[in-house]
Design a protein around this motif. Structure first.
Motif, short mmCIF file in Angstrom:
data_model
loop_
_atom_site.label_atom_id
_atom_site.label_comp_id
_atom_site.label_asym_id
_atom_site.label_seq_id
_atom_site.Cartn_x
_atom_site.Cartn_y
_atom_site.Cartn_z
N HIS A 44 0.85 -1.19 0.00
CA HIS A 44 0.00 0.00 0.00
C HIS A 44 0.88 1.24 0.00
O HIS A 44 1.75 1.40 0.86
CB HIS A 44 -0.91 0.00 1.23
CG HIS A 44 -1.93 -1.09 1.22
ND1 HIS A 44 -3.22 -0.90 0.76
CD2 HIS A 44 -1.85 -2.39 1.58
CE1 HIS A 44 -3.89 -2.03 0.86
NE2 HIS A 44 -3.08 -2.96 1.35
N LEU A 45 0.65 2.12 -0.98
CA LEU A 45 1.43 3.34 -1.13
C LEU A 45 0.49 4.53 -1.14
O LEU A 45 -0.49 4.54 -1.90
CB LEU A 45 2.26 3.28 -2.41
CG LEU A 45 3.28 4.40 -2.64
CD1 LEU A 45 4.45 3.88 -3.48
CD2 LEU A 45 2.67 5.60 -3.35
N ALA A 64 7.10 3.81 -9.42
CA ALA A 64 6.79 2.72 -8.51
C ALA A 64 6.40 1.46 -9.26
O ALA A 64 6.74 0.34 -8.85
CB ALA A 64 5.67 3.13 -7.56
N SER A 68 8.55 -2.70 -9.47
CA SER A 68 8.01 -3.42 -8.33
C SER A 68 7.46 -4.79 -8.72
O SER A 68 7.02 -5.01 -9.86
CB SER A 68 6.94 -2.59 -7.64
OG SER A 68 7.54 -1.45 -7.07
N LEU A 72 0.50 -3.56 -6.17
CA LEU A 72 0.48 -2.25 -5.53
C LEU A 72 -0.94 -1.72 -5.43
O LEU A 72 -1.74 -1.86 -6.36
CB LEU A 72 1.31 -1.25 -6.33
CG LEU A 72 2.83 -1.34 -6.24
CD1 LEU A 72 3.46 -0.62 -7.43
CD2 LEU A 72 3.33 -0.73 -4.94
N PHE A 74 -2.49 2.01 -4.71
CA PHE A 74 -2.22 3.42 -4.50
C PHE A 74 -3.40 4.07 -3.77
O PHE A 74 -4.54 3.93 -4.19
CB PHE A 74 -2.00 4.14 -5.83
CG PHE A 74 -0.82 3.64 -6.62
CD1 PHE A 74 0.38 3.38 -6.01
CD2 PHE A 74 -0.93 3.45 -7.99
CE1 PHE A 74 1.48 2.92 -6.73
CE2 PHE A 74 0.16 3.00 -8.73
CZ PHE A 74 1.36 2.73 -8.09
N LEU A 141 3.22 2.72 2.94
CA LEU A 141 4.37 3.56 2.59
C LEU A 141 3.83 4.89 2.10
O LEU A 141 3.16 4.96 1.07
CB LEU A 141 5.22 2.91 1.51
CG LEU A 141 6.39 3.75 0.98
CD1 LEU A 141 7.40 4.02 2.09
CD2 LEU A 141 7.06 3.07 -0.21
N TYR A 142 4.10 5.95 2.86
CA TYR A 142 3.73 7.30 2.41
C TYR A 142 4.93 7.93 1.73
O TYR A 142 6.07 7.84 2.23
CB TYR A 142 3.30 8.19 3.58
CG TYR A 142 3.28 9.65 3.16
CD1 TYR A 142 2.18 10.19 2.52
CD2 TYR A 142 4.42 10.45 3.31
CE1 TYR A 142 2.19 11.50 2.07
CE2 TYR A 142 4.44 11.76 2.86
CZ TYR A 142 3.33 12.27 2.23
OH TYR A 142 3.34 13.56 1.76
N VAL A 153 9.60 -1.07 -5.06
CA VAL A 153 8.98 -0.68 -3.80
C VAL A 153 9.10 -1.82 -2.79
O VAL A 153 9.20 -1.59 -1.58
CB VAL A 153 7.50 -0.29 -4.02
CG1 VAL A 153 6.81 0.01 -2.70
CG2 VAL A 153 7.40 0.92 -4.95
N TRP A 157 9.61 -1.79 1.33
CA TRP A 157 8.50 -2.44 2.05
C TRP A 157 9.03 -3.53 2.99
O TRP A 157 8.48 -3.75 4.07
CB TRP A 157 7.53 -3.03 1.04
CG TRP A 157 6.24 -3.54 1.61
CD1 TRP A 157 5.91 -4.83 1.89
CD2 TRP A 157 5.09 -2.75 1.97
NE1 TRP A 157 4.63 -4.90 2.40
CE2 TRP A 157 4.11 -3.64 2.45
CE3 TRP A 157 4.82 -1.38 1.93
CZ2 TRP A 157 2.86 -3.20 2.89
CZ3 TRP A 157 3.57 -0.95 2.37
CH2 TRP A 157 2.61 -1.86 2.84
N LEU A 203 7.57 4.93 6.10
CA LEU A 203 7.01 3.58 6.13
C LEU A 203 6.34 3.39 7.49
O LEU A 203 6.96 3.62 8.53
CB LEU A 203 8.11 2.56 5.92
CG LEU A 203 7.71 1.08 5.82
CD1 LEU A 203 6.84 0.83 4.60
CD2 LEU A 203 8.95 0.20 5.80
#
Length: 367
Positions: A44-45, A64, A68, A72, A74, A141-142, A153, A157, A203
């Motif tokens: 999760h981003l 990203a 990766s 993912l 977003f 992950l911000y 990513v 992570w 994170l």
């Protein structure tokens, strides 16, 4: 699937000479890596985009996606007028089933929304409320909009698995060199460690954040995340310069056992090279995550940063990464050697080249 022979003029970048074409890669290799190797695990981003940050945010999301491995999701917090544009662009990304997204409005607690909105840059403090808004997300992950991923990513992570029992979040130091540090020279409030921390890459184990009771300098009673934010702002609003990042520094000053600190190459900023190279980890292994703060992607002050941004922004999914991204980027970076950052331009492509090599290797396995 037709074979594609890839050669490099630099032996460091040498990839397998017999690899599958790009179309086959997206159809087969990613299907193999995502669906078979990691059938349910998802990363999760989150990002917060306001004003004229649409293009920059999309470029970050593209970076990203490129390398990766696991799926993912977003979480995009944006002003209402940007939602339709985000949807139009992201719906065209050719990664159905591998990349998902959710759009959210910018929201703050109703009783204090005006104060949070005007804190530092527009919408920046939204990140403080992510653990309270995304209640069903365990880890996140911000990143700021001006982030570029130069490796999967998945790799940042994986730091979640390195947290000890007390750690709830991970960030990088604000500076490596105290002589040019901002917090240790100018801050009028507590801050973490020797030079403070930078919140552009953060994170979070949000389950732990929501459960934790934080020590503070306002009351002997420990407070939870949702209880501590507004009292911190009220106490320090006349003393903070960098808004929500300062509040995080204050919080982790009082709770240092809760922070995992990762090396500078995971949040590499102009300060790491404009006064001379001072991120030793990047010199050895290259830059993992590039952070173009101070608007350096959009002016001519730091052409090395802008070159990387333009290369990723202009890359077309499905094109050969070597000839369409890596080689043109190196040629542009060589033109920046008159600057301090340009003198160490190889750190900007060292990890990128390795990421491409690793991606081709995964592609070969997926055939």
């Amino acid at each position: 699937c037709k074979n594609l022979s890839v050669s490099f003029w630099n032996s460091y970048w040498m990839l397998p000479s017999d690899v599958c074409g790009m179309n086959c890669f997206w159809e087969a290799a990613f299907r193999y890596d995502y669906m078979k190797t990691h059938p349910s695990e998802k990363m999760h981003l989150a990002v917060v985009a306001c004003g004229e940050r649409l293009e920059e945010t999309v470029t970050m999301l593209r970076s990203a996606i490129i390398f990766s491995i696991k799926p993912l999701h977003f979480h995009i917090f944006a002003e209402d007028q940007l939602h339709e544009s985000f949807k139009d662009i992201l719906d065209e990304f050719p990664y159905e089933g591998k990349v998902n997204y959710t759009l959210y409005p910018i929201t703050f607690p109703s009783e204090s929304a005006a104060e949070w909105k005007k804190l530092f840059k527009p919408c920046a403090s939204q990140r403080l409320f992510l653990p309270l808004i995304l209640k069903n997300v365990d880890s996140l992950l911000y990143v700021d909009t001006d982030i570029l991923f130069l490796r999967p990513v998945d790799d940042i992570w994986s730091f979640l698995g390195k947290f000890n029992s007390t750690q709830i979040a991970a960030m990088a130091p604000e500076h490596e060199e105290p002589r040019i540090g901002w917090y240790n020279r100018f801050a009028r409030h507590p801050y973490y460690g020797v030079t403070g921390i930078n919140s552009g890459v953060m994170l979070m184990n949000m389950t732990r954040i929501r459960r934790k009771y934080f020590k503070n300098d306002m009351t002997p009673v420990r407070l939870q995340w949702g209880e501590i934010l507004m009292p911190l702002l009220k106490k320090y609003k006349l003393n903070i310069t960098w808004g929500d990042q300062d509040l995080l520094n204050i919080m982790f000053f009082h709770n240092p056992e809760s922070l995992y600190v990762f090396p500078c190459q995971w949040n590499y900023r102009p300060d790491h090279c404009i006064y001379g190279s001072n991120c030793k980890a990047a010199e050895e292994e290259g830059i993992f995550i590039l952070h173009g703060n101070r608007g350096v992607y959009h002016d001519d002050k730091q052409p090395t940063f802008r070159a990387v941004y333009e290369a990723i922004k202009n890359y077309s999914f499905g094109d050969d990464l070597v000839h369409s991204l890596l080689q043109p980027l190196e040629q542009e970076l060589q033109k920046t050697m008159h600057t301090y950052c340009g003198r160490v331009y190889k750190v900007f492509i060292k990890q990128l080249a390795k990421s491409i090599r690793d991606l081709y290797a995964r592609r070969s396995k997926g055939r």
